[in-house]
Design a protein around this motif. Structure first.
Motif, PDB file in Angstrom:
ATOM      1  N   SER A 121       0.815  -1.217   0.000  1.00  0.00           N
ATOM      2  CA  SER A 121       0.000   0.000   0.000  1.00  0.00           C
ATOM      3  C   SER A 121       0.846   1.264   0.000  1.00  0.00           C
ATOM      4  CB  SER A 121      -0.949   0.008   1.204  1.00  0.00           C
ATOM      5  OG  SER A 121      -0.227   0.167   2.423  1.00  0.00           O
ATOM      6  N   ARG A 122       2.127   1.137   0.329  1.00  0.00           N
ATOM      7  CA  ARG A 122       3.024   2.301   0.333  1.00  0.00           C
ATOM      8  C   ARG A 122       3.467   2.691  -1.070  1.00  0.00           C
ATOM      9  NH1 ARG A 122       1.502   4.633   4.240  1.00  0.00           N
ATOM     10  NH2 ARG A 122      -0.229   3.238   3.782  1.00  0.00           N
ATOM     11  N   PHE A 123       3.168   1.863  -2.074  1.00  0.00           N
ATOM     12  CA  PHE A 123       3.626   2.113  -3.435  1.00  0.00           C
ATOM     13  C   PHE A 123       2.424   2.188  -4.374  1.00  0.00           C
ATOM     14  CE2 PHE A 123       6.951  -0.189  -1.190  1.00  0.00           C
ATOM     15  CZ  PHE A 123       8.067   0.584  -1.462  1.00  0.00           C
ATOM     16  N   THR A 134      11.342  -1.408  -9.928  1.00  0.00           N
ATOM     17  CA  THR A 134      10.894  -0.859 -11.199  1.00  0.00           C
ATOM     18  C   THR A 134       9.976   0.330 -10.987  1.00  0.00           C
ATOM     19  OG1 THR A 134      11.018  -3.071 -12.187  1.00  0.00           O
ATOM     20  CG2 THR A 134       9.733  -1.426 -13.371  1.00  0.00           C
ATOM     21  N   GLU A 135       9.116   0.239  -9.970  1.00  0.00           N
ATOM     22  CA  GLU A 135       8.201   1.341  -9.673  1.00  0.00           C
ATOM     23  C   GLU A 135       8.967   2.580  -9.215  1.00  0.00           C
ATOM     24  OE1 GLU A 135       5.125   3.814  -9.128  1.00  0.00           O
ATOM     25  OE2 GLU A 135       5.084   1.873 -10.159  1.00  0.00           O
ATOM     26  N   ILE A 136       9.981   2.390  -8.372  1.00  0.00           N
ATOM     27  CA  ILE A 136      10.780   3.524  -7.904  1.00  0.00           C
ATOM     28  C   ILE A 136      11.520   4.188  -9.070  1.00  0.00           C
ATOM     29  CG2 ILE A 136      12.788   4.158  -6.497  1.00  0.00           C
ATOM     30  CD1 ILE A 136      11.887   2.054  -4.477  1.00  0.00           C
ATOM     31  N   THR A 189      10.134 -11.384  -6.807  1.00  0.00           N
ATOM     32  CA  THR A 189       9.171 -10.640  -7.623  1.00  0.00           C
ATOM     33  C   THR A 189       8.831  -9.297  -6.988  1.00  0.00           C
ATOM     34  OG1 THR A 189       8.219 -12.784  -8.250  1.00  0.00           O
ATOM     35  CG2 THR A 189       6.976 -10.829  -8.851  1.00  0.00           C
ATOM     36  N   THR A 190       8.663  -9.286  -5.661  1.00  0.00           N
ATOM     37  CA  THR A 190       8.354  -8.032  -4.972  1.00  0.00           C
ATOM     38  C   THR A 190       9.481  -7.021  -5.151  1.00  0.00           C
ATOM     39  OG1 THR A 190       7.081  -9.257  -3.315  1.00  0.00           O
ATOM     40  CG2 THR A 190       7.721  -7.013  -2.760  1.00  0.00           C
ATOM     41  N   HIS A 191      10.715  -7.469  -4.979  1.00  0.00           N
ATOM     42  CA  HIS A 191      11.869  -6.583  -5.142  1.00  0.00           C
ATOM     43  C   HIS A 191      11.925  -6.011  -6.547  1.00  0.00           C
ATOM     44  CE1 HIS A 191      16.166  -5.844  -6.186  1.00  0.00           C
ATOM     45  NE2 HIS A 191      16.139  -5.212  -5.021  1.00  0.00           N
ATOM     46  N   LYS A 215      10.724  -6.642 -19.593  1.00  0.00           N
ATOM     47  CA  LYS A 215      11.828  -6.383 -20.510  1.00  0.00           C
ATOM     48  C   LYS A 215      13.105  -7.097 -20.075  1.00  0.00           C
ATOM     49  CE  LYS A 215      10.062  -1.812 -21.818  1.00  0.00           C
ATOM     50  NZ  LYS A 215      10.325  -0.348 -21.834  1.00  0.00           N
ATOM     51  N   SER A 216      13.306  -7.221 -18.777  1.00  0.00           N
ATOM     52  CA  SER A 216      14.525  -7.852 -18.261  1.00  0.00           C
ATOM     53  C   SER A 216      14.510  -9.344 -18.561  1.00  0.00           C
ATOM     54  CB  SER A 216      14.632  -7.622 -16.752  1.00  0.00           C
ATOM     55  OG  SER A 216      15.685  -8.380 -16.205  1.00  0.00           O
TER      56      SER A 216
END
Length: 409
Positions: free
Chosen positions: A278-280, A378-380, A371-373, A320-321
């Motif tokens: 929820s922080r992202f 990617t979001e950051i 996957t979370t990392h 893409k990675s």
């Protein structure tokens, strides 16, 4: 010329996969006929229609021994949905449910195609791998609700309106083992209207069953949870934290206390992970991917529910990675085609089963963390790029203003 060569390569890949998928589908249908879809909740719906409370059958130690009776560890809503099947014989109902499950598997992949923007080749590839997987055949064999759940949970993320998404999520609550993480995430994001629409659906299901069985409403409300909390209600899971905790504690504490500890840890883990997400600000596809893996890890699930790994499979195909894509797909295929082969053999020996749970749970934890990392990193990076893009026009406007001022002077 290059496009023609690419198309030929894709056809060369798909043709054997399609053949293998159809063979696996036929095997799954044969198993459904052979093992009689023994998890199908047909008798529960029939009992409701006959004004008998199916949860009381379990809570009072099975006094009537109904044929085809299965532990009713689902919400009331499911038995309202299945009422039409109760008018058919069990033999007809299992044929209908098997056909519905196959159709739902296709529809779910098409919905995921839209959510993840897959092309036709990727969509057919996903469907073939799904049909080839061991969890898919087990879903057909036992008549489970996994694709019912996947259909409505995907609909909740795909819906363009709050009302439609909330109602779809409400139907997914019938199999509530996938709901804790998603519901808590929606709660932390402040989506109150969405959750109100969702809560209305199981509430209607509760009232519908109450109309038939006339068990006191407060008692009827908690009966599914009381059934699920009993030590013998659910077979130990495949790779989840709750099962690992319960199995590890059983030799040290009473079975009831071991299950309570497992439930507490699973719910606390789901809440902590939902709060983290929820922080992202995540895309719908990325959020659905993480919630699918987290639900499998924190809450108890048997092997058939691992058809939900089709969600991270779709996510992997859009990345893409190359390194991330290959790693994620390899882990998913390991669960689908390797670990599940030993699942039944390991369950026969309780000592080996604990070791198996520890291994598979560790692998699923690695998959979730990996996957979370990737998603958060990617979001950051995307947020930083957007911030830079916003600053660049302001810089250009400031420079242009300075130039115009100098020219005027």
């Amino acid at each position: 010329m290059h496009k023609i060569q690419t198309d030929r390569t894709r056809y060369a890949v798909l043709i054997p996969l399609v053949v293998a998928a159809l063979i696996s589908l036929i095997v799954g249908i044969r198993h459904a006929i052979e093992y009689r879809c023994h998890d199908l909740q047909w008798m529960g719906a029939l009992l409701v229609r006959q004004h008998i409370d199916p949860w009381q059958e379990v809570l009072t130690s099975f006094p009537h021994h109904f044929v085809h009776f299965v532990t009713p560890n689902y919400l009331h809503l499911l038995y309202v949905v299945l009422l039409p099947l109760s008018f058919a014989s069990f033999e007809s109902a299992e044929i209908v449910w098997t056909a519905v499950t196959i159709c739902l598997s296709i529809v779910c992949v098409l919905m995921l195609k839209q959510l993840f923007n897959l092309n036709c080749f990727q969509t057919v590839l996903v469907l073939c791998l799904l049909w080839m997987s061991s969890p898919f055949r087990v879903v057909l064999e036992v008549g489970q609700m996994s694709f019912f759940e996947l259909f409505f949970l995907t609909g909740a993320y795909l819906a363009t309106s709050t009302a439609l998404g909330g109602l779809s999520f409400g139907f997914s609550l019938a199999k509530y083992s996938f709901s804790p993480g998603a519901a808590l995430l929606f709660l932390f994001r402040g989506r109150w209207t969405f959750l109100l629409y969702a809560a209305a659906v199981p509430a209607v299901g509760l009232l519908g069953v109450w109309f038939f069985v006339r068990t006191p409403l407060p008692k009827l409300t908690v009966e599914p949870f009381a059934v699920s909390a009993s030590p013998t209600a659910v077979t130990p899971g495949f790779a989840d934290l709750m099962t690992l905790t319960e199995q590890a504690l059983r030799s040290h504490v009473v079975a009831v206390h071991a299950r309570q500890c497992a439930y507490t840890l699973g719910l606390f883990g789901s809440a902590a992970y939902a709060f983290l997400l929820s922080r992202f600000r995540l895309s719908r596809s990325a959020e659905f991917t993480l919630i699918s893996i987290a639900s499998l890890f924190f809450v108890q699930h048997l092997v058939y529910d691992y058809v939900f790994l089709v969600v991270p499979l779709c996510f992997a195909l859009t990345q893409k990675s190359r390194r991330f894509k290959v790693s994620l797909i390899s882990c998913i295929l390991t669960f689908w085609f390797i670990l599940t082969l030993f699942e039944r053999r390991w369950q026969r020996d309780p000592h080996v089963h604990v070791g198996h749970i520890a291994i598979t749970c560790s692998l699923l934890a690695v998959l979730l963390a990996f996957t979370t990392h990737h998603v958060i990193r990617t979001e950051i990076q995307a947020s930083k790029e957007q911030e830079l893009n916003r600053k660049r026009p302001e810089t250009h406007r400031g420079q242009a203003s300075a130039y115009s001022t100098a020219d005027s002077l």
